[in-house]
Write a protein that holds these residues in place. Structure first.
Motif, PDB file in Angstrom:
ATOM      1  N   GLU A 133       0.853  -1.177   0.000  1.00 47.28           N
ATOM      2  CA  GLU A 133       0.000   0.000   0.000  1.00 47.28           C
ATOM      3  C   GLU A 133       0.895   1.235   0.000  1.00 47.28           C
ATOM      4  OE1 GLU A 133      -2.301   0.027   3.584  1.00 47.28           O
ATOM      5  OE2 GLU A 133      -0.612   0.638   4.845  1.00 47.28           O
ATOM      6  N   LYS A 134       0.352   2.356  -0.399  1.00 43.68           N
ATOM      7  CA  LYS A 134       1.083   3.613  -0.318  1.00 43.68           C
ATOM      8  C   LYS A 134       0.847   4.209   1.071  1.00 43.68           C
ATOM      9  CE  LYS A 134       1.008   4.714  -5.241  1.00 43.68           C
ATOM     10  NZ  LYS A 134       0.618   5.692  -6.283  1.00 43.68           N
ATOM     11  N   THR A 135       1.936   4.504   1.773  1.00 47.03           N
ATOM     12  CA  THR A 135       1.796   5.055   3.111  1.00 47.03           C
ATOM     13  C   THR A 135       1.325   6.504   3.039  1.00 47.03           C
ATOM     14  OG1 THR A 135       4.082   5.825   3.201  1.00 47.03           O
ATOM     15  CG2 THR A 135       3.647   3.589   3.979  1.00 47.03           C
ATOM     16  N   SER A 136       0.636   6.938   4.083  1.00 43.20           N
ATOM     17  CA  SER A 136       0.185   8.325   4.161  1.00 43.20           C
ATOM     18  C   SER A 136       0.245   8.775   5.608  1.00 43.20           C
ATOM     19  CB  SER A 136      -1.242   8.463   3.632  1.00 43.20           C
ATOM     20  OG  SER A 136      -2.134   7.651   4.370  1.00 43.20           O
ATOM     21  N   ASN A 137       0.930   9.876   5.850  1.00 42.97           N
ATOM     22  CA  ASN A 137       1.058  10.421   7.196  1.00 42.97           C
ATOM     23  C   ASN A 137       0.249  11.705   7.324  1.00 42.97           C
ATOM     24  OD1 ASN A 137       2.875   8.388   7.673  1.00 42.97           O
ATOM     25  ND2 ASN A 137       4.690   9.679   7.471  1.00 42.97           N
ATOM     26  N   THR A 138      -0.211  11.954   8.511  1.00 43.66           N
ATOM     27  CA  THR A 138      -0.911  13.211   8.773  1.00 43.66           C
ATOM     28  C   THR A 138      -0.041  14.142   9.618  1.00 43.66           C
ATOM     29  OG1 THR A 138      -1.941  12.207  10.729  1.00 43.66           O
ATOM     30  CG2 THR A 138      -3.175  12.130   8.669  1.00 43.66           C
ATOM     31  N   SER A 139       1.096  13.650  10.123  1.00 41.87           N
ATOM     32  CA  SER A 139       1.957  14.470  10.970  1.00 41.87           C
ATOM     33  C   SER A 139       3.020  15.178  10.135  1.00 41.87           C
ATOM     34  CB  SER A 139       2.650  13.609  12.031  1.00 41.87           C
ATOM     35  OG  SER A 139       3.777  12.963  11.496  1.00 41.87           O
ATOM     36  N   ASP A 140       3.563  16.248  10.694  1.00 35.57           N
ATOM     37  CA  ASP A 140       4.701  16.930  10.079  1.00 35.57           C
ATOM     38  C   ASP A 140       5.914  16.839  11.002  1.00 35.57           C
ATOM     39  OD1 ASP A 140       3.787  18.543  12.085  1.00 35.57           O
ATOM     40  OD2 ASP A 140       3.528  20.343  10.850  1.00 35.57           O
ATOM     41  N   ASP A 141       6.005  15.728  11.756  1.00 31.60           N
ATOM     42  CA  ASP A 141       7.095  15.523  12.708  1.00 31.60           C
ATOM     43  C   ASP A 141       8.418  15.291  11.982  1.00 31.60           C
ATOM     44  OD1 ASP A 141       5.177  15.680  14.679  1.00 31.60           O
ATOM     45  OD2 ASP A 141       4.949  13.505  14.876  1.00 31.60           O
ATOM     46  N   VAL A 142       9.445  15.976  12.449  1.00 25.84           N
ATOM     47  CA  VAL A 142      10.792  15.818  11.896  1.00 25.84           C
ATOM     48  C   VAL A 142      11.673  15.203  12.983  1.00 25.84           C
ATOM     49  CG1 VAL A 142      12.808  16.976  10.917  1.00 25.84           C
ATOM     50  CG2 VAL A 142      10.497  17.775  10.342  1.00 25.84           C
ATOM     51  N   TYR A 143      12.167  14.011  12.727  1.00 26.34           N
ATOM     52  CA  TYR A 143      12.952  13.259  13.698  1.00 26.34           C
ATOM     53  C   TYR A 143      14.450  13.351  13.393  1.00 26.34           C
ATOM     54  CZ  TYR A 143       8.977  10.815  15.874  1.00 26.34           C
ATOM     55  OH  TYR A 143       7.845  10.503  16.564  1.00 26.34           O
ATOM     56  N   CYS A 144      15.231  13.260  14.451  1.00 29.54           N
ATOM     57  CA  CYS A 144      16.679  13.132  14.314  1.00 29.54           C
ATOM     58  C   CYS A 144      17.132  12.000  15.226  1.00 29.54           C
ATOM     59  CB  CYS A 144      17.379  14.428  14.724  1.00 29.54           C
ATOM     60  SG  CYS A 144      19.196  14.355  14.665  1.00 29.54           S
ATOM     61  N   CYS A 145      17.885  11.049  14.694  1.00 22.66           N
ATOM     62  CA  CYS A 145      18.473  10.006  15.542  1.00 22.66           C
ATOM     63  C   CYS A 145      19.467  10.690  16.478  1.00 22.66           C
ATOM     64  CB  CYS A 145      19.184   8.968  14.688  1.00 22.66           C
ATOM     65  SG  CYS A 145      18.089   8.121  13.536  1.00 22.66           S
ATOM     66  N   TYR A 146      19.295  10.492  17.777  1.00 19.46           N
ATOM     67  CA  TYR A 146      20.060  11.316  18.710  1.00 19.46           C
ATOM     68  C   TYR A 146      20.515  10.521  19.927  1.00 19.46           C
ATOM     69  CZ  TYR A 146      21.703  15.548  20.895  1.00 19.46           C
ATOM     70  OH  TYR A 146      22.512  16.503  21.427  1.00 19.46           O
ATOM     71  N   SER A 147      21.804  10.204  19.946  1.00 18.83           N
ATOM     72  CA  SER A 147      22.401   9.502  21.079  1.00 18.83           C
ATOM     73  C   SER A 147      23.207  10.439  21.971  1.00 18.83           C
ATOM     74  CB  SER A 147      23.315   8.387  20.575  1.00 18.83           C
ATOM     75  OG  SER A 147      24.397   8.949  19.832  1.00 18.83           O
ATOM     76  N   GLY A 148      23.449  11.660  21.490  1.00 18.84           N
ATOM     77  CA  GLY A 148      24.290  12.604  22.210  1.00 18.84           C
ATOM     78  C   GLY A 148      25.736  12.567  21.768  1.00 18.84           C
ATOM     79  N   GLY A 149      26.062  11.742  20.754  1.00 18.02           N
ATOM     80  CA  GLY A 149      27.418  11.670  20.232  1.00 18.02           C
ATOM     81  C   GLY A 149      27.732  12.840  19.311  1.00 18.02           C
ATOM     82  N   ILE A 150      28.957  12.860  18.817  1.00 20.89           N
ATOM     83  CA  ILE A 150      29.390  13.953  17.943  1.00 20.89           C
ATOM     84  C   ILE A 150      28.575  13.985  16.659  1.00 20.89           C
ATOM     85  CG2 ILE A 150      31.281  14.738  16.454  1.00 20.89           C
ATOM     86  CD1 ILE A 150      31.659  15.592  19.316  1.00 20.89           C
ATOM     87  N   ASP A 151      28.381  12.832  16.025  1.00 26.29           N
ATOM     88  CA  ASP A 151      27.657  12.796  14.753  1.00 26.29           C
ATOM     89  C   ASP A 151      26.231  13.317  14.909  1.00 26.29           C
ATOM     90  OD1 ASP A 151      29.863  11.650  13.440  1.00 26.29           O
ATOM     91  OD2 ASP A 151      29.231   9.629  13.991  1.00 26.29           O
TER      92      ASP A 151
END
Length: 398
Positions: A108-126
């Protein structure tokens, strides 16, 4: 008469279930007969989708030469299914142990209603570098168990507390994700690193993110087969979730310089290889960071200072994956006229190159029997017990 173990007919993903519990919500499935689960905060909107489980099946299926079959009542993103062959093309070009297989699933084609922007975040330099670049855009920070010492439960809980404190100050939503996926792979002697990028991507699909930033581990000039890779990560994007592999333009020392412009970002750094809840100060990742900060005349409240806590020998390269970090620090030391540091790092690099060349020469001269003899008299490391990896287990020189 005993023979080789029979080949599997399929690797099946079934029983995809989203359940509510007092302290979390759990997305689980049966993978090849085993129960695998992910646990999310209760106040996050979760999509009960199967994509997050596919990365755990890929290498098992490609080793066995059998299809991955997703029960038809759990449709997969049409875009991911269309990209699945290209994902395998990349893996197979890196590792001739693997063979391409089918992903059998309804779509199926996915569909989102949110405009959430995520960042993978461990607290490291990268991750701190990527966060600093897109600080105003990012709404959610995602922290997934398994990307460090996954058996260190105390460290994991401390990491959540530390990242929560930072997220609260920044006005961001922290999304810690517990799971037993890495244990599932380790029990089958399949390494986690080759698929860790795919797991990040598919978690964002589960969360219904509009966009996910995955911080790069290596810059453009040091790319090699790795689980989170600019060629691979974008192929896990769906119709409604964009995956961005970020930070390739900067080396680790350049990222450190960028982050060092903000003391509040420096003070929350979590770079340690040994613990996910504190910085020991003398593992390679801690030392790489502390020595760069020392040259810059900076400090982190969360990281012991280099001159009082560490030895430069912790930075000796041990593999293709660690050599780029040593070379980066050599250039960094040269740019900042840190003559003694540059000289010491060049010596460590030279020793590694000589040792590696001699090892390959011995392998070439002695052939397979020499390698077998070496392994008979040397303790087998955990990585040598894996059934596969980024590259074939057997070199052409063996």
């Amino acid at each position: 008469m005993s023979g080789a173990a029979p080949q599997k007919k399929e690797i099946r993903i079934s029983d995809v279930t989203l359940s509510k519990h007092p302290d979390y919500q759990e997305l689980s499935a049966t993978l090849d007969g085993e129960h695998v689960w992910f646990r999310f905060p209760l106040d996050i909107d979760i999509k009960a989708r199967p994509e997050i489980f596919i990365p755990f099946c890929i290498f098992e299926a490609m080793l066995q030469g059998c299809p991955i079959v997703v029960d038809p009542e759990y449709p997969v993103s049409e875009k991911i299914l269309a990209h699945f062959e290209e994902i395998q093309n990349i893996y197979c070009s890196w590792n001739s142990d693997l063979s391409k297989v089918q992903l059998v699933a309804s779509t199926e084609k996915t569909s989102n209603t949110s405009d959430d922007v995520y960042c993978c975040y461990s607290g490291g330099i990268d991750s701190t570098y990527t966060y600093a670049k897109y600080r105003d855009q990012i709404t959610h920070l995602i922290l997934i168990k398994g990307f460090d010492n996954f058996r260190d439960e105390d460290g994991w809980q401390q990491n959540i507390r530390n990242r929560q404190e930072f997220a609260d100050k920044e006005g961001k939503k922290l999304v810690p994700v517990d799971n037993n996926g890495r244990a599932f792979l380790e029990n089958r002697w399949i390494p986690f690193i080759p698929v860790h990028g795919a797991i990040l991507c598919c978690t964002a699909v589960t969360l219904g993110a509009e966009r996910l930033y995955i911080p790069s581990t290596f810059p453009y000039n040091a790319m090699f087969p790795w689980g989170s890779h600019p060629l691979l990560d974008i192929l896990w994007s769906t119709e409604s979730t964009q995956i961005i592999h970020d930070g390739l333009e900067a080396t680790r020392s350049q990222k450190t310089e960028y982050v060092a412009q903000s003391q509040e970002l420096l003070d929350q750094l979590q770079v340690c290889w040994r613990s996910s809840g504190s910085n020991c100060g003398n593992c390679p990742k801690c030392v790489r960071t502390s020595v760069a900060l020392d040259v810059l005349g900076k400090h982190s409240a969360n990281l012991p200072a280099f001159k009082t806590h560490a030895d430069i020998n912790y930075l000796k390269p041990t593999s293709e994956g660690t050599l780029p970090f040593t070379e980066d620090l050599i250039y960094f030391a040269h740019r900042h006229n840190a003559v003694d540091l540059e000289k010491a790092l060049k010596k460590l690099r030279r020793n590694y190159i000589v040792k590696n060349a001699l090892t390959n020469l011995v392998k070439a001269i002695t052939g397979g029997w020499g390698w077998k003899l070496h392994r008979m008299f040397n303790k087998k490391g955990a990585w040598e017990r894996y059934r596969t990896g980024h590259r074939p287990l057997k070199s052409n020189l063996q």
